[in-house]
Enzyme design. Structure first.
Site, PDB file in Angstrom:
ATOM      1  N   LYS A   1      44.817  20.059  23.060  1.00  0.00           N
ATOM      2  CA  LYS A   1      44.118  20.783  22.664  1.00  0.00           C
ATOM      3  C   LYS A   1      44.726  22.951  22.827  1.00  0.00           C
ATOM      4  CE  LYS A   1      39.062  21.249  23.647  1.00  0.00           C
ATOM      5  NZ  LYS A   1      38.193  20.647  24.378  1.00  0.00           N
TER       6      LYS A   1
ATOM      7  N   SER B   1      34.616  19.695  21.578  1.00  0.00           N
ATOM      8  CA  SER B   1      34.972  20.498  20.929  1.00  0.00           C
ATOM      9  C   SER B   1      36.662  20.067  20.748  1.00  0.00           C
ATOM     10  CB  SER B   1      35.172  22.140  21.636  1.00  0.00           C
ATOM     11  OG  SER B   1      35.497  21.650  23.352  1.00  0.00           O
TER      12      SER B   1
ATOM     13  N   SER C   1      33.207  17.313  25.324  1.00  0.00           N
ATOM     14  CA  SER C   1      34.189  17.329  24.429  1.00  0.00           C
ATOM     15  C   SER C   1      34.993  17.156  24.442  1.00  0.00           C
ATOM     16  CB  SER C   1      35.036  19.171  24.648  1.00  0.00           C
ATOM     17  OG  SER C   1      33.853  20.380  24.471  1.00  0.00           O
TER      18      SER C   1
END
Length: 448
Positions: free
Chosen positions: A76, A153, A177
Site C-alpha cells: 500500500k 482504503s 481498511s
C-alpha cells in the site's frame, strides 16, 4: 481459484516455478491495457522488482530461502519502501524516495518477499470506499462491467490479489481498511491488535487506531504475513482450531442492522454451517458498545489525530486534496485538547470493559460489512458517498475503537457478490483468532 502462499512456496521449493516466472506473470497482468493495472499501480511496478526476483532465484540455487522467498507482494502506498516515493494516494507527497523501509516492510523483505509495486488507495487512507479522484479507482472484480467499488482504503491491495498482480497485499487498517476491501472483493483480510506490528515508516491516519494488516487468498496466508511482520514464529496448520464447542457471540446491536438481502442470506448460511460443525452460537448484548457513538463525535480520535498531522500541509496545499478527504480531516479542528484527552480516556475505559465482556467467548462473529459493493457511479453525490462510507465502516471500525484483532473471511456462494464474515477476538489474542479463522474458513467458504 487463487493460489495460496503455501501453494506458491511448494512450487518454488520443488522448482516447478521460480521468482522470475511468478513476477513476470504479475507484471503481464499489470501491463494489460484491458485490465486494472494502471489504477491498481498508478506509478507502475517497482523498479527493483526484477532485480529482487533474480536475487531470490540466485539465493535459492545456493540453498538460501526465507519463508517468503520469491513471493510477489504488493505494498500500500503509505508504507516506506527504500528507494521509492511514498505518496499515500495523494499528489501532495511527491518528495524524495524513502531512505529505508518501514519496519513491517523491512521484515517482509528480509523474509524474501519480492515487491511488485505500490498500490493505489483512498487519499491518506481516509475513507472505506476506495475511491481516488487523483489516480482513478480500481474496479471490483465482481461484475466488473458495472464498475463497483473495491472498498478502501486499501483498494489497490485487494484488486492486486484478485487480478493476479500479486500473491498478497500489505495494507493498513484504521477503521476496516483491510477488511472492507477483502470482504467486498472475496478475499481474506486481517487486522491485528495495533501494538503487535510497529508503525514506523508508515504515513499515519490515526495513531490511536492505525494497524498494519494484510489481504490475501486465505486466512493462512494472512497469518503467515502477520507472523513475519510481528516478529513471531509462523502459525502452523496443526494449530488450526476445531469448531467443536467453539463459543461464538453474535452481537445483538449495531452490526446486524440494515443488512441487505445477499449479506443476510450468506451470514445465515455461514452460521448454520458453524452450528452444524459444533460451534455454540449465542446472541449477546455488549454493554461497552453503547459508548462507541461518543468516540465518533466530530470525527472522533481519527479526525483529531489526522488534523494534527495534516494541518501544515493543508495550510499550503489544501487545493491539492480530495475535497471529501479534506472535509473529514478538518472536522478534527473543531475539538479542543481537553476534548481529545477526554476521548482518549473514554476509549481506554471502553477497551477494558470490552475485554472483560469478551472473556466468556472465543470470538465475536458478524458480517464484515452490511452491504455488497455498490457502483462507483452511484456514489458521486455527496449524500450517497457519505452515507455509504459510514455504513461500510460501521462494523469493522468497532475492532479498531476497542483495540481488538479481527479477520474477514469470504462466505458467499460461487458466482454471487462477495460477502465477508468477520471474527473479532480479544486484545492481543491474534494468533488464537487466526487459528480459529482457519477452522472457520474451512466450514463457511463456498467460493470454490
Amino acid at each position: 481459484m487463487l493460489p495460496t502462499l503455501d501453494t506458491l512456496r511448494a512450487r518454488l521449493a520443488d522448482r516447478r516455478t521460480d521468482a522470475g516466472e511468478l513476477l513476470a506473470s504479475c507484471l503481464a497482468r499489470i501491463e494489460d491495457r484491458g485490465g486494472e493495472g494502471a489504477r491498481v499501480f498508478p506509478h507502475g511496478a517497482s523498479p527493483a522488482a526484477r532485480a529482487q526476483a533474480e536475487a531470490s532465484d540466485a539465493m535459492r540455487r545456493f540453498g538460501v530461502a526465507g519463508p517468503l522467498a520469491g513471493i510477489p507482494v504488493s505494498v500500500k502506498d503509505l508504507f516506506d519502501v527504500q528507494g521509492e516515493t511514498t505518496r499515500a494516494g495523494s499528489r501532495i507527497l511527491s518528495g524524495a524516495p524513502a531512505s529505508r523501509d518501514a519496519i513491517a516492510i523491512g521484515r517482509l523483505r528480509a523474509a524474501g518477499a519480492v515487491w511488485v509495486g505500490r498500490t493505489n488507495m483512498t487519499e491518506f487512507a481516509y475513507s472505506g470506499l476506495g475511491i481516488n479522484p487523483h489516480f482513478g479507482t480500481p474496479a471490483n472484480p465482481f461484475d466488473r462491467a458495472a464498475g463497483r467499488i473495491p472498498g478502501g482504503s486499501s483498494s489497490g491491495a485487494a484488486v492486486s490479489v484478485t487480478d493476479g498482480m500479486a500473491a498478497a497485499g500489505i495494507g493498513s487498517d484504521t477503521g476496516g481498511s483491510c477488511r472492507i476491501p477483502a470482504a467486498l472483493c472475496g478475499l481474506a483480510g486481517f487486522k491485528p491488535t495495533a501494538a503487535r506490528i510497529p508503525l514506523q515508516g508508515a504515513v499515519p491516519l490515526s495513531t490511536s487506531y492505525d494497524s498494519v494488516g494484510s489481504i490475501a487468498p486465505s486466512v493462512a496466508c494472512c497469518a503467515a504475513l502477520d507472523s513475519i511482520m510481528a516478529g513471531e514464529p509462523e502459525l502452523q496448520r496443526c494449530e488450526e482450531r476445531s469448531l467443536a464447542g467453539l463459543r461464538l457471540a453474535v452481537p445483538s446491536s449495531i452490526v446486524m442492522d440494515g443488512l441487505d438481502a445477499q449479506v443476510a442470506a450468506a451470514f445465515e448460511r455461514a452460521i448454520a454451517r458453524l452450528t452444524a460443525a459444533g460451534a455454540v452460537v449465542k446472541e449477546v448484548a455488549f454493554g461497552s458498545w453503547q459508548g462507541l457513538g461518543s468516540l465518533g463525535e466530530h470525527g472522533g480520535l481519527v479526525a483529531m489525530e489526522a488534523w494534527s498531522w495534516h494541518v501544515g500541509l493543508i495550510k499550503d496545499h489544501a487545493a491539492g486534496y480530495d475535497p471529501r478527504v479534506l472535509a473529514r480531516i478538518r472536522l478534527g479542528s473543531q475539538n479542543s485538547t481537553a476534548e481529545y484527552l477526554r476521548m482518549r480516556a473514554l476509549r481506554s475505559e471502553l477497551c477494558l470493559r470490552a475485554d472483560d465482556e469478551l472473556q466468556p467467548y472465543d470470538a465475536i462473529v458478524c458480517p464484515t460489512v452490511p452491504i455488497v459493493a455498490p457502483r462507483i457511479a452511484d456514489l458521486e453525490e455527496e449524500s450517497a458517498y457519505t452515507s455509504t462510507n459510514r455504513l461500510l465502516l460501521r462494523n469493522p471500525a468497532i475492532a479498531n475503537m476497542l483495540d481488538l484483532c479481527a479477520v474477514s473471511i469470504p462466505c458467499h456462494a460461487q458466482g454471487d457478490a462477495p460477502v465477508g464474515l468477520m471474527l473479532m477476538g480479544r486484545h492481543m489474542s491474534d494468533r488464537r483468532l487466526l487459528a480459529i479463522g482457519m477452522g472457520v474458513e474451512q466450514v463457511v467458504s463456498q467460493t470454490h
